[in-house]
Design a protein around this motif. Structure first.
Motif, PDB file in Angstrom:
ATOM      1  N   SER A 142     -39.695   3.702   6.924  1.00  0.00           N
ATOM      2  CA  SER A 142     -38.828   2.818   6.150  1.00  0.00           C
ATOM      3  C   SER A 142     -37.645   3.576   5.566  1.00  0.00           C
ATOM      4  N   SER A 143     -36.609   2.793   5.241  1.00  0.00           N
ATOM      5  CA  SER A 143     -35.390   3.359   4.669  1.00  0.00           C
ATOM      6  C   SER A 143     -35.637   3.868   3.252  1.00  0.00           C
ATOM      7  N   ARG A 144     -35.025   5.002   2.918  1.00  0.00           N
ATOM      8  CA  ARG A 144     -35.112   5.547   1.562  1.00  0.00           C
ATOM      9  C   ARG A 144     -33.733   6.030   1.160  1.00  0.00           C
ATOM     10  N   ILE A 145     -33.183   5.392   0.137  1.00  0.00           N
ATOM     11  CA  ILE A 145     -31.841   5.708  -0.340  1.00  0.00           C
ATOM     12  C   ILE A 145     -31.911   6.114  -1.811  1.00  0.00           C
ATOM     13  N   ALA A 146     -31.104   7.096  -2.176  1.00  0.00           N
ATOM     14  CA  ALA A 146     -30.965   7.476  -3.584  1.00  0.00           C
ATOM     15  C   ALA A 146     -29.504   7.356  -3.980  1.00  0.00           C
ATOM     16  N   LEU A 147     -29.247   6.936  -5.206  1.00  0.00           N
ATOM     17  CA  LEU A 147     -27.894   6.962  -5.766  1.00  0.00           C
ATOM     18  C   LEU A 147     -27.889   7.930  -6.934  1.00  0.00           C
ATOM     19  N   VAL A 148     -27.041   8.939  -6.837  1.00  0.00           N
ATOM     20  CA  VAL A 148     -26.890   9.926  -7.904  1.00  0.00           C
ATOM     21  C   VAL A 148     -25.571   9.651  -8.618  1.00  0.00           C
ATOM     22  N   ASP A 149     -25.628   9.561  -9.928  1.00  0.00           N
ATOM     23  CA  ASP A 149     -24.458   9.191 -10.735  1.00  0.00           C
ATOM     24  C   ASP A 149     -24.376  10.118 -11.934  1.00  0.00           C
ATOM     25  N   ALA A 150     -23.238  10.800 -12.095  1.00  0.00           N
ATOM     26  CA  ALA A 150     -23.030  11.654 -13.264  1.00  0.00           C
ATOM     27  C   ALA A 150     -22.706  10.779 -14.470  1.00  0.00           C
ATOM     28  N   ASN A 151     -23.344  11.040 -15.591  1.00  0.00           N
ATOM     29  CA  ASN A 151     -23.182  10.205 -16.784  1.00  0.00           C
ATOM     30  C   ASN A 151     -21.847  10.478 -17.470  1.00  0.00           C
ATOM     31  N   ASN A 152     -21.144   9.392 -17.826  1.00  0.00           N
ATOM     32  CA  ASN A 152     -19.900   9.507 -18.603  1.00  0.00           C
ATOM     33  C   ASN A 152     -19.037  10.630 -18.027  1.00  0.00           C
ATOM     34  N   PHE A 153     -18.726  10.536 -16.740  1.00  0.00           N
ATOM     35  CA  PHE A 153     -18.251  11.665 -15.961  1.00  0.00           C
ATOM     36  C   PHE A 153     -17.070  12.401 -16.578  1.00  0.00           C
ATOM     37  N   TYR A 154     -15.997  11.690 -16.924  1.00  0.00           N
ATOM     38  CA  TYR A 154     -14.816  12.375 -17.439  1.00  0.00           C
ATOM     39  C   TYR A 154     -15.138  13.125 -18.732  1.00  0.00           C
ATOM     40  N   VAL A 155     -15.856  12.470 -19.627  1.00  0.00           N
ATOM     41  CA  VAL A 155     -16.230  13.126 -20.882  1.00  0.00           C
ATOM     42  C   VAL A 155     -17.133  14.331 -20.610  1.00  0.00           C
ATOM     43  N   SER A 156     -18.068  14.178 -19.691  1.00  0.00           N
ATOM     44  CA  SER A 156     -18.982  15.274 -19.373  1.00  0.00           C
ATOM     45  C   SER A 156     -18.231  16.472 -18.801  1.00  0.00           C
ATOM     46  N   GLY A 198     -31.425   7.134  -8.902  1.00  0.00           N
ATOM     47  CA  GLY A 198     -32.197   5.926  -8.618  1.00  0.00           C
ATOM     48  C   GLY A 198     -32.584   5.868  -7.158  1.00  0.00           C
ATOM     49  N   PHE A 199     -33.842   5.510  -6.872  1.00  0.00           N
ATOM     50  CA  PHE A 199     -34.339   5.440  -5.499  1.00  0.00           C
ATOM     51  C   PHE A 199     -34.684   3.992  -5.144  1.00  0.00           C
ATOM     52  N   GLY A 200     -34.415   3.616  -3.882  1.00  0.00           N
ATOM     53  CA  GLY A 200     -34.774   2.288  -3.405  1.00  0.00           C
ATOM     54  C   GLY A 200     -34.753   2.231  -1.899  1.00  0.00           C
ATOM     55  N   ALA A 201     -35.209   1.121  -1.359  1.00  0.00           N
ATOM     56  CA  ALA A 201     -35.259   0.944   0.089  1.00  0.00           C
ATOM     57  C   ALA A 201     -33.911   0.523   0.667  1.00  0.00           C
ATOM     58  N   SER A 202     -32.938   0.193  -0.191  1.00  0.00           N
ATOM     59  CA  SER A 202     -31.608  -0.196   0.248  1.00  0.00           C
ATOM     60  C   SER A 202     -30.586   0.345  -0.745  1.00  0.00           C
ATOM     61  N   LYS A 203     -29.330   0.277  -0.382  1.00  0.00           N
ATOM     62  CA  LYS A 203     -28.282   0.775  -1.276  1.00  0.00           C
ATOM     63  C   LYS A 203     -28.226  -0.052  -2.563  1.00  0.00           C
ATOM     64  N   THR A 204     -28.397  -1.371  -2.437  1.00  0.00           N
ATOM     65  CA  THR A 204     -28.368  -2.235  -3.620  1.00  0.00           C
ATOM     66  C   THR A 204     -29.519  -1.907  -4.559  1.00  0.00           C
ATOM     67  N   LEU A 205     -30.718  -1.672  -4.009  1.00  0.00           N
ATOM     68  CA  LEU A 205     -31.864  -1.310  -4.849  1.00  0.00           C
ATOM     69  C   LEU A 205     -31.666   0.069  -5.471  1.00  0.00           C
ATOM     70  N   ALA A 206     -31.085   1.006  -4.734  1.00  0.00           N
ATOM     71  CA  ALA A 206     -30.828   2.333  -5.281  1.00  0.00           C
ATOM     72  C   ALA A 206     -29.822   2.260  -6.428  1.00  0.00           C
ATOM     73  N   LYS A 207     -28.803   1.440  -6.249  1.00  0.00           N
ATOM     74  CA  LYS A 207     -27.795   1.255  -7.299  1.00  0.00           C
ATOM     75  C   LYS A 207     -28.438   0.640  -8.543  1.00  0.00           C
ATOM     76  N   LEU A 208     -29.303  -0.340  -8.347  1.00  0.00           N
ATOM     77  CA  LEU A 208     -29.971  -0.991  -9.471  1.00  0.00           C
ATOM     78  C   LEU A 208     -30.965  -0.033 -10.119  1.00  0.00           C
ATOM     79  N   ALA A 209     -31.631   0.796  -9.316  1.00  0.00           N
ATOM     80  CA  ALA A 209     -32.562   1.788  -9.862  1.00  0.00           C
ATOM     81  C   ALA A 209     -31.828   2.800 -10.727  1.00  0.00           C
ATOM     82  N   ASN A 210     -30.619   3.164 -10.319  1.00  0.00           N
ATOM     83  CA  ASN A 210     -29.823   4.087 -11.123  1.00  0.00           C
ATOM     84  C   ASN A 210     -29.492   3.484 -12.479  1.00  0.00           C
ATOM     85  N   HIS A 211     -29.206   2.178 -12.476  1.00  0.00           N
ATOM     86  CA  HIS A 211     -28.947   1.474 -13.744  1.00  0.00           C
ATOM     87  C   HIS A 211     -30.163   1.541 -14.654  1.00  0.00           C
ATOM     88  N   VAL A 212     -31.345   1.356 -14.092  1.00  0.00           N
ATOM     89  CA  VAL A 212     -32.575   1.437 -14.888  1.00  0.00           C
ATOM     90  C   VAL A 212     -32.761   2.858 -15.413  1.00  0.00           C
TER      91      VAL A 212
END
Length: 426
Positions: free
Chosen positions: A2-16, A139-153
């Protein structure tokens, strides 16, 4: 597998990024402002706690500088872009494939690879923090949309400690989490579509997941139908490894003061072409057309009326090219067509379109040798500027003084891209 996607997002990027080189900003409310120090485009958690909203004009929160110790900084795009490039290169070591989605977000594709997200997620966060000094969420999920939503969580729930995986929860518990997320947080929905879906009785991410796909397609679009499928773990949006997803490169800036002279307008547009061409060549592409636009803002000025003047023109190239000289010439031709004397211009920009791989250029019977010379010249310019800093070698048409440049009263040093602005440790 099965597909496994992760979305990595730096927090408050410019400030960080600013905090990496100025530890005094840690724990303080900090905001980074947009072009010409206009609106808030990045906020620290402390600034968010003060009620500072994203996109709010700075003058509306300026009082917090004195009353609550709010620190404000001008945008430092050279710094942010360089740190982003380092972050994306670092993330490329973790997965077979990646998609750089934005300056602070990257999709990683682990399809066909056995991973343990409970170990891999913290390892990614730790590597980014130790090597770059940036806090991040995964965030990890089976699709890009789920990975994006997992990152939000992962970002919004402290108990997740910056990592969340839908597959780590039983289905009922995963649905419970999804039911607590507003539908506007789903990738591809946003504020514009959320009210329309709410009118249909869809208020949470779970509501959208359970919506009939065909009905969503009839009432909205195939994009929403795909979103429903993705929320159910069916991948419909593939990874796009090219950073030029839209097939264009845009360079635009607001002026630091109104521009009335044609000479200054030509300088500004030339400088934008130079920057856009550099970015395009970095992606090993050439373009077949260039668009130029000018904008007076809300009031055109100079004619006693308040009508806004905003025009653009597209100039096709006879042969697709990445030669800055040809692109500037085409842009100047377009600018002459849309320029009106006597107006007070507030903004201008260019867009390189019709991108294609530079390895497969359009044939030209008479330009073979000239193409080789052009390629060597552009490569030399890019090498000089990447080694010694942006605009070390440039074109005279972009000007030297550049009084029209946007305001950045409190821009931090470009620590990683300018030799004369390197950080000093005492």
């Amino acid at each position: 597998m099965s597909s496994r996607i992760a979305l990595v997002d730096a927090n408050n990027f410019y400030v960080s990024c600013e905090r990496v080189f100025d530890p005094r900003l840690e724990g303080r409310p900090v905001v980074v402002l947009s072009n010409n120090d206009g609106c808030v485009v990045s906020r620290s958690e402390e600034a968010k706690a003060l009620g500072v909203r994203m996109g709010v004009p700075f003058f509306e929160v300026r009082a917090l500088v004195g009353s609550r110790g709010l620190v404000w900084l001008s945008s430092n795009y050279a710094l942010y872009g360089d740190i982003s490039a380092r972050m994306m290169e670092l993330l490329g070591e973790f997965a077979p494939r990646r998609e750089v989605y934005s300056i602070d977000e990257c999709f990683l594709d682990f399809s066909g690879v056995v991973i343990d997200s409970s170990k891999l997620g913290p390892a990614i966060r730790d590597r980014i923090l130790r090597f770059l000094g940036l806090p991040a969420c995964v965030g990890f999920g089976a699709s890009k949309t789920l990975a994006k939503l997992a990152n939000h969580v992962a970002k919004s729930r402290r108990e997740c400690r910056g990592v969340f995986d839908w597959d780590a929860l039983p289905p009922a518990q995963a649905d419970s989490v999804m039911d607590s997320i507003d539908i506007g947080e789903v990738w591809g929905v946003g504020r514009r579509l959320a009210p329309e879906l709410a009118a249909m009785g869809l208020h949470s991410a779970l509501d959208l997941k359970r919506a009939p796909p065909k009905l969503m397609r009839r009432r909205h679009s195939v994009i929403i139908e795909r979103t429903v499928a993705e929320l159910n773990g069916v991948p419909c949006i593939g990874l796009e490894e090219s950073a030029l997803r839209e097939g264009q490169v845009i360079a635009t800036r607001s002026f630091g003061r109104p521009v009335t002279a044609m000479a200054e307008l030509r300088e500004a547009v030339s400088s934008y072409v130079i920057r856009a061409a550099e970015r395009m060549r970095a992606q090993h592409c050439i373009c077949s057309r260039i668009s130029v636009y000018v904008d007076t803002g809300k009031y055109r000025g100079g004619h006693g009326d308040g009508d806004r003047y905003r025009r653009s023109v597209e100039v096709p190239l006879t042969v697709a090219s990445d030669d800055t000289r040809r692109l500037i010439a085409a842009a100047m031709h377009g600018l002459a067509l849309i320029h009106r004397p006597g107006l007070r211009y507030k903004k201008a920009g260019v867009c390189l379109g019709g991108l294609r791989p530079a390895a497969a250029p359009q044939g030209d019977l008479f330009a073979g040798y000239e193409r080789q010379r052009s390629t060597r010249l552009m490569a030399t310019l890019d090498c000089i500027n990447s080694t010694w800093g942006m605009n070390t070698a440039s074109f005279a048409g972009a000007g030297i003084e550049q009084p029209w440049r946007m305001q950045s009263a409190r821009r931090s040093p470009r620590y990683t891209t300018r030799w004369d602005e390197l950080p000093v440790v005492r």
